[in-house]
Design an enzyme around this catalytic site. Structure first.
Site, mmCIF file in Angstrom:
data_model
loop_
_atom_site.group_PDB
_atom_site.id
_atom_site.type_symbol
_atom_site.label_atom_id
_atom_site.label_comp_id
_atom_site.label_asym_id
_atom_site.label_seq_id
_atom_site.Cartn_x
_atom_site.Cartn_y
_atom_site.Cartn_z
ATOM 1 N N ASP A 93 15.615 5.574 37.599
ATOM 2 C CA ASP A 93 15.436 4.323 38.704
ATOM 3 C C ASP A 93 14.936 4.838 39.684
ATOM 4 O OD1 ASP A 93 16.576 2.651 38.120
ATOM 5 O OD2 ASP A 93 18.331 2.565 39.018
ATOM 6 N N GLY A 113 22.253 6.590 45.483
ATOM 7 C CA GLY A 113 21.801 7.960 44.995
ATOM 8 C C GLY A 113 20.627 8.129 44.246
ATOM 9 N N SER A 114 19.861 7.715 43.769
ATOM 10 C CA SER A 114 18.222 8.082 42.902
ATOM 11 C C SER A 114 17.568 7.919 43.987
ATOM 12 C CB SER A 114 18.892 6.458 42.133
ATOM 13 O OG SER A 114 18.691 6.741 41.334
ATOM 14 N N ALA A 137 21.022 1.283 44.029
ATOM 15 C CA ALA A 137 20.402 2.806 43.720
ATOM 16 C C ALA A 137 20.719 3.897 45.267
ATOM 17 C CB ALA A 137 18.867 2.585 43.416
ATOM 18 N N LYS A 193 17.827 -1.049 46.503
ATOM 19 C CA LYS A 193 16.554 -1.621 46.079
ATOM 20 C C LYS A 193 17.677 -2.784 45.556
ATOM 21 C CE LYS A 193 18.183 -0.708 41.650
ATOM 22 N NZ LYS A 193 19.167 -1.329 40.719
HETATM 23 O O1 C5P Z 1 18.595 7.415 33.965
HETATM 24 P P1 C5P Z 1 20.297 7.515 34.093
HETATM 25 O O2 C5P Z 1 20.836 9.075 34.891
HETATM 26 O O3 C5P Z 1 20.678 7.285 36.590
HETATM 27 O O4 C5P Z 1 21.299 7.508 33.789
HETATM 28 C C1 C5P Z 1 22.731 6.990 33.948
HETATM 29 C C2 C5P Z 1 22.887 6.668 32.498
HETATM 30 O O5 C5P Z 1 22.918 4.734 32.262
HETATM 31 C C3 C5P Z 1 22.515 6.884 30.854
HETATM 32 O O6 C5P Z 1 22.336 7.713 31.147
HETATM 33 C C4 C5P Z 1 23.211 5.539 30.631
HETATM 34 O O7 C5P Z 1 24.260 5.055 29.783
HETATM 35 C C5 C5P Z 1 21.962 4.183 30.705
HETATM 36 N N1 C5P Z 1 20.960 3.592 30.706
HETATM 37 C C6 C5P Z 1 20.959 3.537 29.979
HETATM 38 N N2 C5P Z 1 19.166 3.438 29.397
HETATM 39 C C7 C5P Z 1 17.958 3.128 30.189
HETATM 40 C C8 C5P Z 1 19.019 3.820 32.056
HETATM 41 C C9 C5P Z 1 20.112 3.906 32.362
HETATM 42 O O8 C5P Z 1 21.573 3.173 28.693
HETATM 43 N N3 C5P Z 1 17.577 3.491 30.269
#
Ligand code: C5P
Length: 315
Positions: free
Chosen positions: A137, A103-104, A101, A10
């Site tokens: 994501d 990995g997601s 994205a 994405k």
């Molecule tokens: O949700 P995910 O594990 O992909 O997020 C990785 C890191 O990115 C989180 O630990 C955080 O530090 C940051 N993040 C954030 N706000 C978001 C998404 C991600 O601060 N909305």
């Protein structure tokens, strides 16, 4: 039996950091778009109850921190059948650590693939809940297409369009450059938290401005694209030479409609009216990309999220 699933990359056509949430994440307002640049995953059952992952890119860790393994373990735990196992083979095409994205999307494709392989029978709502617990994501990656994403990124809304924009996308990334998402958000907080909004009513005002703003009208085909906004670009660009160089090169391409960084970077993209102008821009800039050590990909917007590949029957 082997099941194959595809995991599309994405880009962010809009990424606005609204403020901080009580859970420590950032409150975001985004427009995400799936691309026809896809990883492929194959799943086959294992008799010994082990979940194993192999990948054609040796630099990608395949242990318990990989979102594919986390997704498999979560699906198995929710199914209540601890004896389930799988061999998973990942063919990686999406650049790693790129803000695309990858990995997601691999994690989302694992939920879809193993749900089918193991016959768990979870519906989309249950898969969404698992995806949301695994990564911000990931729910978008499950759904795909062109979507507005709010909250941490996991609250998805349809836009005012019936199909994804018919746009060509020229992606570039330096192979040795990567950005850790927590670092980018941490740096954003250090530099910009004075401007963060704090109340739900302020957040909602910004969401509404996005819903009714020029980007969505452009994506619905009603007007030309406005400049794109990515608040993390302002944070990452000063720190990474390859981002500054890549943006400068993309802006020199013939007739780009818009140029921006995707997600937390460092991948960058330029949008074009069609595939032919995207390929022409890639050819026009090929020598300069090579001199700067940048890799490039010609892609197109797609409406697919993580999805199963239907088995082809033997003739
Ligand atoms: O949700 P995910 O594990 O992909 O997020 C990785 C890191 O990115 C989180 O630990 C955080 O530090 C940051 N993040 C954030 N706000 C978001 C998404 C991600 O601060 N909305």
């Amino acid at each position: 039996m082997t099941i194959t699933a595809l995991a599309p990359a994405k880009i962010n056509l809009h990424l606005e950091v609204l403020g901080l949430r009580p859970d420590g994440y950032h409150e975001l307002a985004m427009v995400m778009q799936s691309l026809d640049l896809v990883d492929s995953l194959s799943f086959s059952p294992s008799a010994d109850g082990q979940i194993t992952l192999v990948c054609d890119r040796p630099e990608l860790p395949t242990g318990a921190d990989n979102l594919i393994v986390k997704a498999a373990l979560m699906l198995r735990a929710r199914s209540g059948l601890p004896e389930l196992g799988a061999h998973i083979a990942l063919t990686k095409r999406i650049p790693i650590g790129a803000g695309l994205a990858g990995g997601s999307s691999d994690g989302a494709a694992t939920l879809v693939g193993l749900n089918a392989l193991w016959g768990c029978g979870f519906g989309m709502e249950e898969l969404h809940a698992m995806a949301s617990a695994l990564g911000s994501d990931m729910p978008f990656c499950l759904e795909g297409g062109s979507r507005l994403c709010f909250g941490r990124g996991e609250r998805i809304e349809a836009g005012p369009w019936s199909s994804p924009p018919d746009l060509g996308v020229l992606l570039v990334k330096h192979p040795e450059s990567s950005v850790a998402t927590p670092w980018a958000f941490g740096r954003c907080r250090e530099l910009r938290s004075d401007f963060y909004l704090s109340s739900e009513s302020e957040f909602e005002q910004r969401r509404q401005a996005l819903r009714q703003g020029p980007l969505l009208a452009a994506l619905a085909g009603e007007r030309p694209l406005p400049p794109l906004r990515n608040d993390l670009q302002a944070v990452v660009e000063p720190e990474l030479e390859s981002v500054r160089q890549g943006l400068a090169l993309l802006r020199r391409a013939p007739n780009p409609l818009a140029v921006a960084m995707s997600g937390s970077g460092p991948s960058l993209f330029a949008l074009f009216a069609d595939r032919a102008s995207t390929e022409a821009a890639q050819a026009a800039l090929a020598a300069e990309f090579a001199a700067a050590g940048l890799e490039s990909w010609c892609c197109h917007c797609t409406e697919s999220g993580a999805s199963l590949v239907e088995p082809t029957s033997a003739p």
